[in-house]
Write an enzyme that holds these catalytic residues in place. Sequence first.
Site, PDB file in Angstrom:
ATOM      1  N   ASP A   1       0.991  -1.464   0.044  1.00 40.31           N
ATOM      2  CA  ASP A   1      -0.111   0.144  -0.016  1.00 40.31           C
ATOM      3  C   ASP A   1       0.908   1.272   0.039  1.00 40.31           C
ATOM      4  OD1 ASP A   1      -2.190  -1.755   0.071  1.00 40.31           O
ATOM      5  OD2 ASP A   1      -2.056  -1.696   2.391  1.00 40.31           O
TER       6      ASP A   1
ATOM      7  N   HIS B   1      -5.315  -3.532   5.402  1.00 39.66           N
ATOM      8  CA  HIS B   1      -4.825  -3.806   4.042  1.00 39.66           C
ATOM      9  C   HIS B   1      -5.890  -4.392   3.122  1.00 39.66           C
ATOM     10  CE1 HIS B   1      -1.752  -4.918   1.363  1.00 39.66           C
ATOM     11  NE2 HIS B   1      -1.841  -6.286   1.385  1.00 39.66           N
TER      12      HIS B   1
END
Length: 339
Positions: A175, A202
Amino acid sequence: MFRSVARSAVGKHLLRRGYGTVSLPDRKVAILGAAGGIGQPLALLMKLNPLVSQLALYDIANTPGVAADVSHINSRSEVTGYVGEDQLGQALEGCDVVIIPAGVPRKPGMTRDDLFNINAGIVKGLCSAIAKYCPHALVNMISNPVNSTVPIAAEVFKKAGTYDERKLFGVTTLDVVRAKAFYAGKSKANVADVNVPVVGGHAGITILPLFSQATPKANLPEDVIKALTKRTQDGGTEVVEAKAGKGSATLSMAYAGAVFADSILKGLHGVPDMVECAFVQSTVTELPFFASKVRLGKSGVEEVLGLGPLSEYEKEGLESLKPELKASIEKGIKFANQS
């Protein structure tokens, strides 16, 4: 080329930190799921890391071939392949770091939640073995859904009496990697100089990039920030759709996993000021697990850092993500405690 780049990057960092004349310690790293789409490129990248002395590659099939291939690379670590449950203990014994990309990949139309029942069972079994054979290892969880697999691992370790909150990490580095790349593209900054913290979880809206804290500062308009946030949250889906059913984000995930593992190893080695975002046990919010910046050291987590100042848009995003993240965490805990 990759070897020289990887080795020189680490080497220069250690030299800057005053480690140029210190012999590197022996460090054993295991990759569980090493024959898969993430595992194979991750094995290659970890083979290039000079902080690794032993690289154990484990999977339920095909690891002898992967190990033979990777072992021909002329870098420091010795590579051994292990296949099947009978050899899992050997793969894990003496490990300092265990990286877990094991599990099935996402396919078009499949959410991270769809992966849960399969991957949760895989993670539960592997973590039981870790508790038995290398209870003090630092565990880097890549297997999705990370929002649930990290709590599963924690519960397994608690039952075994080996849980140490400093040693369990959900790897959310992809990310961060995406946020950096996308931000650099819009801000025209040198991507090597860009830093963007990403917090929360996530998966989907639980991923919250803090572009208000991005450096170098670019003062991008709000509509661009919102678009960058959305793209970061949907990065995995973007790759799944682009591969048209033939894979997921394997190469970029392997890179992100190797970046995080390198920071973990540097922390173990005593390199100061190693800070990465990771999904860990946390008191930053009311949730028991949360991704934020973490200072790494010889014991794993040295300090879980706070969120810092947030924009109004980020404050809204933080409140919006909490119910979904809470549900994912609770789902993992419930699964782990089933008989």
